[in-house]
Design an enzyme around this catalytic site. Structure first.
Site, PDB file in Angstrom:
ATOM      1  N   ASN A  82       0.832  -1.226   0.000  1.00 38.11           N
ATOM      2  CA  ASN A  82       0.000   0.000   0.000  1.00 38.11           C
ATOM      3  C   ASN A  82       0.858   1.264   0.000  1.00 38.11           C
ATOM      4  O   ASN A  82       0.411   2.337  -0.405  1.00 38.11           O
ATOM      5  CB  ASN A  82      -0.885   0.078   1.255  1.00 38.11           C
ATOM      6  CG  ASN A  82      -1.917  -1.026   1.362  1.00 38.11           C
ATOM      7  OD1 ASN A  82      -2.350  -1.343   2.446  1.00 38.11           O
ATOM      8  ND2 ASN A  82      -2.323  -1.616   0.254  1.00 38.11           N
ATOM      9  N   LEU A  83       2.098   1.139   0.495  1.00 36.34           N
ATOM     10  CA  LEU A  83       2.859   2.349   0.847  1.00 36.34           C
ATOM     11  C   LEU A  83       3.338   3.138  -0.374  1.00 36.34           C
ATOM     12  O   LEU A  83       3.688   4.304  -0.249  1.00 36.34           O
ATOM     13  CB  LEU A  83       4.051   1.976   1.736  1.00 36.34           C
ATOM     14  CG  LEU A  83       3.654   1.264   3.040  1.00 36.34           C
ATOM     15  CD1 LEU A  83       4.890   0.847   3.820  1.00 36.34           C
ATOM     16  CD2 LEU A  83       2.764   2.140   3.902  1.00 36.34           C
ATOM     17  N   ARG A  85       1.570   4.338  -2.583  1.00 34.02           N
ATOM     18  CA  ARG A  85       0.615   5.390  -2.927  1.00 34.02           C
ATOM     19  C   ARG A  85      -0.270   5.845  -1.772  1.00 34.02           C
ATOM     20  O   ARG A  85      -0.848   6.918  -1.832  1.00 34.02           O
ATOM     21  CB  ARG A  85      -0.302   4.912  -4.072  1.00 34.02           C
ATOM     22  CG  ARG A  85      -1.185   3.750  -3.681  1.00 34.02           C
ATOM     23  CD  ARG A  85      -1.760   3.021  -4.861  1.00 34.02           C
ATOM     24  NE  ARG A  85      -2.561   1.900  -4.404  1.00 34.02           N
ATOM     25  CZ  ARG A  85      -2.077   0.787  -3.904  1.00 34.02           C
ATOM     26  NH1 ARG A  85      -0.775   0.630  -3.792  1.00 34.02           N
ATOM     27  NH2 ARG A  85      -2.868  -0.180  -3.505  1.00 34.02           N
ATOM     28  N   CYS A 200      -6.665  -2.402  -9.503  1.00 30.46           N
ATOM     29  CA  CYS A 200      -5.294  -1.880  -9.436  1.00 30.46           C
ATOM     30  C   CYS A 200      -4.340  -2.971  -8.958  1.00 30.46           C
ATOM     31  O   CYS A 200      -3.175  -2.994  -9.337  1.00 30.46           O
ATOM     32  CB  CYS A 200      -5.223  -0.674  -8.511  1.00 30.46           C
ATOM     33  SG  CYS A 200      -6.040   0.780  -9.189  1.00 30.46           S
ATOM     34  N   CYS A 349      -2.361 -16.580 -12.776  1.00 29.77           N
ATOM     35  CA  CYS A 349      -1.843 -15.219 -12.998  1.00 29.77           C
ATOM     36  C   CYS A 349      -1.464 -14.680 -11.623  1.00 29.77           C
ATOM     37  O   CYS A 349      -1.057 -15.451 -10.758  1.00 29.77           O
ATOM     38  CB  CYS A 349      -2.876 -14.349 -13.711  1.00 29.77           C
ATOM     39  SG  CYS A 349      -4.412 -14.119 -12.796  1.00 29.77           S
TER      40      CYS A 349
HETATM   41  N1  LIG Z   1     -17.076  -1.524   1.527  1.00 26.78           N
HETATM   42  C1  LIG Z   1     -15.997  -0.944   2.017  1.00 26.78           C
HETATM   43  N2  LIG Z   1     -16.003  -0.449   3.278  1.00 26.78           N
HETATM   44  C2  LIG Z   1     -14.918   0.155   3.801  1.00 26.78           C
HETATM   45  N3  LIG Z   1     -13.757   0.297   3.141  1.00 26.78           N
HETATM   46  C3  LIG Z   1     -13.691  -0.178   1.892  1.00 26.78           C
HETATM   47  C4  LIG Z   1     -14.792  -0.823   1.262  1.00 26.78           C
HETATM   48  N4  LIG Z   1     -14.410  -1.195   0.030  1.00 26.78           N
HETATM   49  C5  LIG Z   1     -13.128  -0.800  -0.117  1.00 26.78           C
HETATM   50  N5  LIG Z   1     -12.692  -0.198   1.006  1.00 26.78           N
HETATM   51  C6  LIG Z   1     -11.354   0.356   1.266  1.00 26.78           C
HETATM   52  O1  LIG Z   1     -11.086   1.321   0.278  1.00 26.78           O
HETATM   53  C7  LIG Z   1      -9.676   1.410   0.113  1.00 26.78           C
HETATM   54  C8  LIG Z   1      -9.402   1.453  -1.384  1.00 26.78           C
HETATM   55  O2  LIG Z   1      -8.121   1.910  -1.562  1.00 26.78           O
HETATM   56  P1  LIG Z   1      -7.023   1.280  -2.524  1.00 26.78           P
HETATM   57  O3  LIG Z   1      -7.648   0.628  -3.679  1.00 26.78           O
HETATM   58  O4  LIG Z   1      -6.036   2.358  -2.747  1.00 26.78           O
HETATM   59  O5  LIG Z   1      -6.380   0.253  -1.496  1.00 26.78           O
HETATM   60  P2  LIG Z   1      -6.192  -1.328  -1.408  1.00 26.78           P
HETATM   61  O6  LIG Z   1      -7.502  -2.007  -1.478  1.00 26.78           O
HETATM   62  O7  LIG Z   1      -5.386  -1.481  -0.165  1.00 26.78           O
HETATM   63  O8  LIG Z   1      -5.301  -1.620  -2.677  1.00 26.78           O
HETATM   64  P3  LIG Z   1      -4.917  -3.015  -3.375  1.00 26.78           P
HETATM   65  O9  LIG Z   1      -6.239  -3.705  -3.655  1.00 26.78           O
HETATM   66  O10 LIG Z   1      -4.200  -2.574  -4.606  1.00 26.78           O
HETATM   67  O11 LIG Z   1      -4.071  -3.760  -2.401  1.00 26.78           O
HETATM   68  C9  LIG Z   1      -9.047   0.221   0.801  1.00 26.78           C
HETATM   69  O12 LIG Z   1      -8.371   0.641   1.948  1.00 26.78           O
HETATM   70  C10 LIG Z   1     -10.241  -0.666   1.127  1.00 26.78           C
HETATM   71  O13 LIG Z   1     -10.068  -1.408   2.318  1.00 26.78           O
END
Ligand SMILES: Nc1ncnc2c1ncn2[C@@H]1O[C@H](COP(=O)(O)OP(=O)(O)OP(=O)(O)O)[C@@H](O)[C@H]1O
Length: 391
Positions: A82-83, A85, A200, A349
């Site tokens: 995560n870090l 971005r 992503c 994949c």
């Molecule tokens: N229904 C939901 N309720 C609360 N938080 C949510 C929900 N759906 C998604 N999120 C949060 O929204 C954020 C989306 O941010 P982002 O896509 O940058 O992060 P990520 O999910 O950590 O990334 P990656 O999937 O690439 O590891 C995440 O921290 C995720 O936990």
């Protein structure tokens, strides 16, 4: 005037301390803001759904700007991936709940801000109760069920929904507010087929990009609170980082929209996972799956089969499962003849969706003994061989 009725009502309220006056001095001297505008920011209650890539700049700037109450919803923990971005979170917080990490960062930046944490997934069961206490909702999530949920809850409660999304080098932002313009369903009446839009995590994202889109969301939020300028209502801003180009599309309210149209058929929140076709038997049974444990047994056993890695060569350079033949998904059509339909084929994949697509191509080509590796090479690394790097 603010664009938000409740924020108008609370002004004028308590004054500012000397510390606040110094902190917000560059706002206070702008004739468009002044003490009055800063008071509106202090009185405002903003809910950020997601504290990831978009939520990070959003929350940092809203906290710095002096928004009085920030609600934050997230269920996830900080991962090292995560870090790149999610600048709200620090290396020392890897493994901790994102909510804890976010509170720490916001309070370090501006202890005047009241943070209301919701360490949970936003769901149909809790969304209305959580959202009802806020003036503006900002969607910084990364999945379709949550986007439809945030949209519908905002429409039902009459709240503005400051929307952003990102993928690779491109992003988009707008303000959905059914009382004044279109909603998310007017733009996207139907969700995409599950797995058709890569995440992503599967397709990648330029780390700086959410910084820009999250900041557009922060600016729109501040404009709504202050009642300044033209909000992005009915306008979709598209950003292309490679061309360094901003474009804008007019969005129209759909009179037939099932939630904000003239005769809405949706009167309450629904099951958004089912609506988006996620977790349904059809989606799950689409292609047969094999677990990483079963793959390991097969690799250790005597039965012959073909293990096909459909990732691109630049990903194969990062991590491999020994014995796999590489046929990237982008070349699959042209190279399908390299596979023998009489043999069993296991495809993988990074996480599963691209190899599921390759499985479908093989079924269409008449193959029958085809399986997709559930969780991809990421699951292999987590559950079978930690020496394989995760990316
Ligand atoms: N229904 C939901 N309720 C609360 N938080 C949510 C929900 N759906 C998604 N999120 C949060 O929204 C954020 C989306 O941010 P982002 O896509 O940058 O992060 P990520 O999910 O950590 O990334 P990656 O999937 O690439 O590891 C995440 O921290 C995720 O936990």
């Amino acid at each position: 005037m603010s664009y938000l009725p409740r924020v108008n009502k609370v002004f004028p309220a308590a004054g500012f301390t000397h510390e606040e006056i110094r902190r917000y001095g560059r706002h206070l001297i702008m004739p468009e803001v002044t003490l009055e505008g800063q008071q509106k920011l202090k009185a405002a209650r903003v809910l950020a759904v997601g504290t990831g890539g978009l939520g990070s700049p959003l929350l940092l700037y809203l906290a710095a700007a002096g928004v009085g109450r920030l609600g934050i919803v997230d269920f996830d923990t900080v991962d090292d991936s995560n870090l790149q971005r999610q600048v709200l979170h620090k290396t020392r917080n890897i493994g901790k709940p994102k909510i804890e990490s976010a509170i720490e960062a916001i309070q370090e930046l501006n202890p005047n801000v009241e943070v209301v944490p919701y360490q949970t997934a936003l769901r149909s069961e809790n969304a209305l109760e959580i959202l009802q206490d806020y003036d503006v909702v900002v969607d910084g999530t990364d999945n379709f069920p949550t986007r439809y949920l945030v949209n519908d809850a905002c429409v039902l409660l009459g709240k503005p929904n400051v929307y952003g999304s990102i993928f690779r080098f491109e992003g988009q932002a707008t303000v959905f507010w059914a009382e004044r313009g279109p909603c998310y369903r007017c733009l996207y009446p139907e969700p995409p087929d599950p797995g058709m839009v890569p995440s992503c995590a599967e397709g990648g994202v330029l780390g700086v990009l959410p910084g820009l889109i999250g900041m557009v969301q922060a600016i729109e939020t501040v404009k709504l609170i202050l009642g300044l300028g033209d909000p992005l209502i009915g306008r979709l801003l598209l950003f292309d980082a490679l061309g360094m180009e901003f474009r804008e599309f007019r969005l129209r309210k759909d009179p037939g929209c099932p939630i904000c149209g003239s005769a809405p058929s949706i009167q309450s929140l629904v099951d958004y996972e089912a609506f988006c076709g996620i977790g349904t038997p059809a989606a799950a049974d689409d292609v047969p799956e094999i677990t990483v444990q079963e793959l390991k047994r097969r690799l250790d056993g005597a039965v012959e089969f073909d293990l096909i890695d459909v990732r691109e060569p630049h990903e194969v350079a990062i991590a491999q499962i020994p014995g796999a033949k590489v046929i990237p998904l982008s070349q699959f059509h042209q190279r399908i003849h390299e596979l023998d339909s009489a043999r069993e084929v296991v495809l993988f994949c990074k996480l599963g969706p691209r190899s599921a697509k390759a499985c479908r191509l093989l079924f269409d080509a008449g193959f029958r003994k085809v399986q997709n590796l559930a969780g991809g090479i990421e699951a292999w690394s987590l559950e079978i061989d930690p020496s394989v790097p995760r990316y």
